[in-house]
Design a protein around this motif. Structure first.
Motif, PDB file in Angstrom:
ATOM      1  N   ILE A  87       0.855  -1.194   0.000  1.00 53.21           N
ATOM      2  CA  ILE A  87       0.000   0.000   0.000  1.00 53.21           C
ATOM      3  C   ILE A  87       0.886   1.238   0.000  1.00 53.21           C
ATOM      4  O   ILE A  87       1.744   1.396   0.881  1.00 53.21           O
ATOM      5  CB  ILE A  87      -0.951  -0.034   1.211  1.00 53.21           C
ATOM      6  N   ASN A  89       0.572   4.469   0.592  1.00 49.53           N
ATOM      7  CA  ASN A  89       0.621   5.502   1.626  1.00 49.53           C
ATOM      8  C   ASN A  89       0.941   4.938   3.022  1.00 49.53           C
ATOM      9  O   ASN A  89       0.843   5.659   4.002  1.00 49.53           O
ATOM     10  CB  ASN A  89      -0.679   6.318   1.658  1.00 49.53           C
TER      11      ASN A  89
ATOM     12  N   LYS B  12      -4.825  -0.194   7.513  1.00 44.75           N
ATOM     13  CA  LYS B  12      -5.039   0.426   6.198  1.00 44.75           C
ATOM     14  C   LYS B  12      -5.811   1.734   6.328  1.00 44.75           C
ATOM     15  O   LYS B  12      -5.518   2.711   5.658  1.00 44.75           O
ATOM     16  CB  LYS B  12      -5.821  -0.536   5.292  1.00 44.75           C
ATOM     17  N   TYR B  13      -6.820   1.742   7.205  1.00 47.69           N
ATOM     18  CA  TYR B  13      -7.692   2.912   7.316  1.00 47.69           C
ATOM     19  C   TYR B  13      -7.036   4.085   8.043  1.00 47.69           C
ATOM     20  O   TYR B  13      -7.286   5.228   7.715  1.00 47.69           O
ATOM     21  CB  TYR B  13      -8.993   2.537   8.056  1.00 47.69           C
ATOM     22  N   ARG B  15      -4.198   5.458   8.073  1.00 47.97           N
ATOM     23  CA  ARG B  15      -3.363   6.377   7.292  1.00 47.97           C
ATOM     24  C   ARG B  15      -4.065   6.842   6.016  1.00 47.97           C
ATOM     25  O   ARG B  15      -3.437   7.419   5.150  1.00 47.97           O
ATOM     26  CB  ARG B  15      -2.056   5.685   6.895  1.00 47.97           C
ATOM     27  N   SER B  16      -5.346   6.553   5.909  1.00 48.06           N
ATOM     28  CA  SER B  16      -6.041   6.851   4.652  1.00 48.06           C
ATOM     29  C   SER B  16      -6.562   8.288   4.642  1.00 48.06           C
ATOM     30  O   SER B  16      -7.295   8.705   5.528  1.00 48.06           O
ATOM     31  CB  SER B  16      -7.199   5.869   4.484  1.00 48.06           C
ATOM     32  N   ARG B  17      -6.176   9.027   3.612  1.00 48.40           N
ATOM     33  CA  ARG B  17      -6.658  10.408   3.477  1.00 48.40           C
ATOM     34  C   ARG B  17      -8.153  10.422   3.178  1.00 48.40           C
ATOM     35  O   ARG B  17      -8.875  11.305   3.630  1.00 48.40           O
ATOM     36  CB  ARG B  17      -5.899  11.105   2.351  1.00 48.40           C
ATOM     37  N   THR B  82     -14.230   3.531  -1.708  1.00 48.39           N
ATOM     38  CA  THR B  82     -12.847   3.981  -1.925  1.00 48.39           C
ATOM     39  C   THR B  82     -11.844   2.930  -1.445  1.00 48.39           C
ATOM     40  O   THR B  82     -10.859   2.641  -2.126  1.00 48.39           O
ATOM     41  CB  THR B  82     -12.603   5.315  -1.169  1.00 48.39           C
ATOM     42  N   HIS B  83     -12.132   2.360  -0.274  1.00 51.07           N
ATOM     43  CA  HIS B  83     -11.165   1.401   0.272  1.00 51.07           C
ATOM     44  C   HIS B  83     -11.200   0.059  -0.433  1.00 51.07           C
ATOM     45  O   HIS B  83     -10.164  -0.589  -0.578  1.00 51.07           O
ATOM     46  CB  HIS B  83     -11.377   1.245   1.782  1.00 51.07           C
ATOM     47  N   ALA B  86      -9.378   0.566  -3.624  1.00 48.84           N
ATOM     48  CA  ALA B  86      -7.938   0.704  -3.323  1.00 48.84           C
ATOM     49  C   ALA B  86      -7.311  -0.674  -3.103  1.00 48.84           C
ATOM     50  O   ALA B  86      -6.154  -0.902  -3.463  1.00 48.84           O
ATOM     51  CB  ALA B  86      -7.733   1.575  -2.092  1.00 48.84           C
TER      52      ALA B  86
END
Lengths: 302, 282
Positions: A87, A89, B12-13, B15-17, B82-83, B86
């Motif tokens: 991933i 980011n 994962k979530y 750090r998600s913008r 979105t996730h 991704a």
């Protein structure tokens, strides 16, 4: 008990009308470095994908023999398939933490593997900021998480510079010395020749060769190769095309290379040409590299 | 195992913008105006000041909040889409399977995310209502006790809409296209149900809420479709008032039917999502 860690029987994958992999049967002996070779589109990644649960086989079966419970067997296999999938980011550490959590590996192992691939100083950097070579190193770090007995590496030197390639080669040989079994898929035949003990060649999803690398390069040959040179190269080439025992002729940096039937010796080549009035100024037998053998095999049988 | 699967998606979530941005929007754009209206606006005055701690007070406040909050679920759906897309774009689904996650575990990890977001949204709505009610001197305990049916309704309604969002994210890998499909479907269902109810009801039926179709009030035909079934768990105060004005009894059976439809569609979307995850070539 079987000495193989993987046994594959009749493995086939169809995508619509296309048969990507057709009736593959092979085994991987424990402790081997097993090369999986083939041109682009030959079915290497599809084969690995089926062995790793990414694709479901259309028919046939496989069995990882080192563990009875096949449901979680992949957690004990370190895999780098095609490219590192991380991933962007998230940091290298967080990405490996996700992988370690899935594999059930303690997070203290993350810095160990980052150190092996030389990324421990960049552990907190985001994956998206990594160069291609660093991404590949992180993929290899994931492979090493939990110290698995079996490693599957699909093009592990992609994007690496010559020093990086040499380091990966050394790492593979080191891992084998630790008793690991390694399945290596690669286009780089030179790499395979240097590190692999066994191999399988695929073409259009069909097995073309399966056995030891040494046997393929030497004992398994079905023909002989000679470097050959005369004063008049054009006349030489014209004459060679008319000789029955010559299978193929190609140019190799100004010298002709001829492939003949297996039982034709150098003196027989020389005599046949002399009878046609051609006197050679160079004639020597040579052993083609794995790469040349591979090209011959895939070209002749295509 | 659940803790492990939760941790994987949490990493994962966090750090998600997209998650951060939409969450802030969720709070700022919608929750603050609701809070502001309830504490200082006209609705707030009528609802909160007139009969604090009366049963009507609690009923009114939960109906209004439940109705307003359910539309916020569409913003949460954007996070889920979105996730999921991704996961395709980063090849995370593929990598998780390669690393040893089973497809069933992958499905469970997604379900845990949906349940967590839905529960979080229900908790958030409770927090907002408690703040507003507390501001007017209402009992926080009575607030919670009276709000359980609404909180449950909001939770299941959100879970259903998020399951639809996950479905969109599973079948389309491109984020923009998946969001467009999701919103387009909502619009299509709205137009379809309005058209159907307008054609099936007798003249003037819309105003009086008369006319039955398949035993349903024609006005409630949207309950037969997924979006309508999920949103139908929290009927609008306007609908309730009109139904009463039209002489229709809002019976327990009506609520039971709404719950049955919502749970059926929730089950259908869970099964479809599970099937996609277990069968998809990645």
């Amino acid at each position: 008990m079987s000495n193989n860690i993987l046994e594959v029987s009749g493995l086939t994958k169809q995508f619509g009308s296309l048969t990507a992999v057709n009736q593959l049967d092979f085994e991987i002996p424990q402790g081997a470095i097993f090369g999986l070779l083939g041109p682009n589109g030959s079915g290497k990644s599809t084969t690995l994908g089926m062995l790793l649960g990414v694709f479901s086989p259309s028919s046939g079966s496989y069995n990882w023999t080192f563990q009875e419970n096949q449901t979680h067997v992949r957690r004990q296999i370190g895999t780098l398939l095609e490219q590192p999938n991380f991933i962007k980011n998230l940091s290298a550490y967080d990405n490996l933490l996700i992988c370690a959590t899935i594999k059930g590996v303690d997070k203290s192992d993350i810095y160990r593997v980052l150190k092996i691939v030389g990324l421990d100083q960049r552990a907190k950097s985001k994956f998206g900021t990594y160069s291609t070579g660093m991404k590949m190193r992180l993929g290899i770090a994931n492979v090493l998480l939990g110290d698995p007995k079996i490693l599957i590496l699909d093009e592990p030197t992609n994007g690496l510079d010559p020093i990086g390639i040499a380091e990966v080669r050394e790492l593979i040989l080191f891992l084998q010395s630790q008793g690991k079994t390694i399945l290596l898929a690669s286009h780089l035949l030179d790499e395979v020749e240097k590190v692999c003990s066994h191999m399988m060649i695929l073409e259009r999803g069909v097995k073309k060769y399966f056995g030891s690398v040494q046997n393929f390069v030497s004992g398994g040959r079905t023909s002989m190769f000679y470097h050959i040179q005369a004063d008049d190269m054009i006349q030489l080439a014209n004459t060679l095309t008319n000789l029955d025992f010559v299978i193929s002729i190609h140019d190799d940096e100004g010298k002709n290379v001829i492939e003949t039937q297996k039982d034709i010796s150098a003196s027989e080549v020389n005599r046949a040409l002399a009878e046609q009035g051609i006197y050679l100024n160079h004639l020597s037998e040579y052993t083609p590299s794995l790469e040349q053998q591979f090209i011959n095999l895939t070209k002749n049988k295509a | 195992m659940i803790q492990k699967l939760f941790l994987i998606d949490f990493l994962k979530y966090r750090r998600s913008r997209a998650f951060l941005g939409i969450s802030i929007l969720y709070i700022v754009i919608i929750a603050f105006p609701i809070l502001s209206t309830l504490t200082t606006g006209q609705i707030g005055k009528e609802m909160l000041d007139s009969s604090v701690n009366s049963p009507e007070f609690y009923n009114n406040i939960w109906q209004t909040i439940g109705y307003l909050f359910k539309f916020m679920s569409f913003m949460l759906a954007l996070i889920v889409i979105t996730h999921q897309t991704a996961d395709y774009q980063n090849n995370s689904f593929r990598q998780h399977i390669i690393d040893g996650m089973t497809r069933w575990e992958y499905y469970l990890s997604k379900l845990i995310v949906l349940v967590t977001i839905s529960a979080g949204a229900a908790l958030f709505s409770y927090l907002i209502v408690s703040l507003a009610a507390g501001f007017h001197g209402a009992s926080v305990f009575k607030m919670f006790a009276s709000g359980i049916p609404f909180l449950l309704g909001y939770f299941v309604s959100t879970l259903g809409l998020l399951s639809m969002a996950l479905f969109a994210g599973l079948i389309i890998k491109n984020t923009g296209l998946a969001i467009a499909l999701y919103l387009a479907y909502m619009l299509v269902e709205l137009v379809l149900t309005l058209t159907l109810s307008a054609n099936l009801m007798p003249v003037g039926g819309f105003a009086t809420n008369q006319g039955k179709v398949l035993g349903l009030n024609a006005f409630d035909i949207d309950l037969l479709f997924p979006k309508g079934a999920f949103l139908g768990l929290l009927p609008s105060p306007y609908w309730l008032q009109r139904a009463i004005n039209g002489g229709n009894d809002i019976s327990k059976n009506d609520y039971v039917f709404r719950w049955i439809m919502a749970l059926i569609y929730l089950g259908v979307f869970q099964l479809v999502n599970l099937r996609i995850i277990t069968r998809k070539e990645i």
